[in-house]
Design an enzyme around this catalytic site. Structure first.
Site, mmCIF file in Angstrom:
data_model
loop_
_atom_site.group_PDB
_atom_site.id
_atom_site.type_symbol
_atom_site.label_atom_id
_atom_site.label_comp_id
_atom_site.label_asym_id
_atom_site.label_seq_id
_atom_site.Cartn_x
_atom_site.Cartn_y
_atom_site.Cartn_z
ATOM 1 N N ASP A 170 -11.146 2.611 4.111
ATOM 2 C CA ASP A 170 -11.544 1.210 3.950
ATOM 3 C C ASP A 170 -13.058 1.076 3.809
ATOM 4 O O ASP A 170 -13.557 0.005 3.453
ATOM 5 C CB ASP A 170 -11.085 0.399 5.178
ATOM 6 N N LYS A 201 0.840 -1.202 0.000
ATOM 7 C CA LYS A 201 0.000 0.000 0.000
ATOM 8 C C LYS A 201 0.873 1.249 0.000
ATOM 9 O O LYS A 201 0.615 2.210 -0.715
ATOM 10 C CB LYS A 201 -0.941 -0.018 1.223
ATOM 11 N N GLN A 215 -4.682 -1.541 9.698
ATOM 12 C CA GLN A 215 -4.535 -2.854 9.071
ATOM 13 C C GLN A 215 -5.124 -3.937 9.983
ATOM 14 O O GLN A 215 -4.793 -4.022 11.163
ATOM 15 C CB GLN A 215 -3.037 -3.129 8.803
#
Ligand code: NAP
Length: 281
Positions: free
Chosen positions: A119, A52, A96
């Site tokens: 997200d 990422k 994460q």
């Protein structure tokens, strides 16, 4: 059969985003920033976060990774998120997953500002998506959606079967297909006769985590099959779809790797830039 090249599509998206970031920089003298919080030292999480970061830097975003040991307490993480929520140089925040057991995922996701929730996991965004309103959409289903739309512009009335009902994949995927007026069946581990459900589908999205679950004789001729699965096996990484068998029947199919995976990261960058634009405006 059309091989849906997610790698190529993702590269095109990243190229467009790169131009967009450089335009933002020129006009506003600012760049969108993505901050990732990584807790613990799980190898897959470390790999995903590095990927990422690399992708973010390549399109010109400001990228920051905040690393904590497994032993970090929940309050420190929540305090850090609150601080990032107020920081104007941070456009998107991603924590994460998975988290260590002593840290409550629901609290962590709920603390991220819905406007910076790249997200798309915050209940505010989940609610907006399921109400059919504008929202930040989770990256993997968004990537699947863009791949489907690339090959089938008009989805209205199509019969779609989503395999898996996770918050990460199956549920948001269902909402996106519903918004396109598909007739959607969402299936899961208690579904009776998954094969016969799949055989009715014009579009199948498999997000299960079982290697090669979807067989060639589960798929209707001329269907579009999107394989979200990433499964480590003796043969290497395989998806949730038996690629060789299904490729003989389907109209279009994503490979694993090189299908949905690269789109997930491209969509994360897209979400970050969209968050910046929303906050800025
Ligand atoms: P998850 O949270 O474990 O959910 C799996 C879903 O599959 C659950 O809803 C489960 O049903 C259902 N399921 C399990 N066995 C089944 C069966 N025999 N028949 C039908 N449904 C069944 O998984 P996830 O996070 O959504 O991830 C799914 C896969 O996608 C994994 O391989 C993961 O590695 C991969 N993934 C890929 C990307 C990417 O970028 N390509 C991103 C994220 C995840 P129940 O709800 O009844 O348990």
């Amino acid at each position: 059969m059309i091989l849906i090249d997610g790698k190529k599509e993702a590269a095109e998206i990243r190229e467009k985003l790169k131009k967009e970031v450089s335009q933002i920089k020129k006009e506003k003298n600012q760049v969108p920033g993505l901050t990732v919080i990584l807790i613990g030292d799980l190898a897959p999480s470390q790999i995903y976060v590095r990927m990422k970061e690399k992708a973010a830097i390549e399109v010109g975003l400001k990228s920051e990774i905040i690393k904590y040991p497994d032993s970090i307490d929940e309050k420190s993480v929540l305090d850090k998120i609150s601080e990032l929520n107020k920081d104007n140089s941070v456009s998107g925040i991603l924590v994460q997953l998975p988290l260590p057991k002593h840290i409550d995922k629901k609290k962590v996701i709920g603390t991220i500002s819905p406007n910076k929730d790249v997200d798309g996991f915050h209940p505010h965004n989940v609610g907006n998506l399921s109400s059919g309103y504008e929202s930040i959409v989770p990256c993997t289903p968004l990537g699947c959606y863009l791949l489907i739309k690339k090959y089938e512009k008009n989805l209205s009335g199509k019969k779609a079967v989503v395999i898996g009902r996770s918050n990460l994949n199956g549920k948001p995927m269902t909402q996106l297909l519903l918004k396109e007026n598909c007739t959607v069946t969402i299936t899961h581990s208690k579904t009776k006769d998954l094969k016969s459900e799949c055989l009715k589908a014009d579009i199948i999205v498999a997000a299960v985590g079982i290697p090669e679950l979807v067989k060639g004789d589960w798929v209707k001729k001329d269907s579009i099959v999107i394989d979200v699965g990433i499964n480590k096996t003796d043969k290497g990484i395989v998806g949730d779809v038996a690629f060789d068998e299904v490729s003989k029947v389907a109209k279009a199919l994503t490979p694993v790797p090189g299908g949905v995976g690269p789109m997930t990261i491209a969509c994360l960058l897209k979400n970050t830039i969209n968050c910046f634009k929303k906050i800025y405006n």
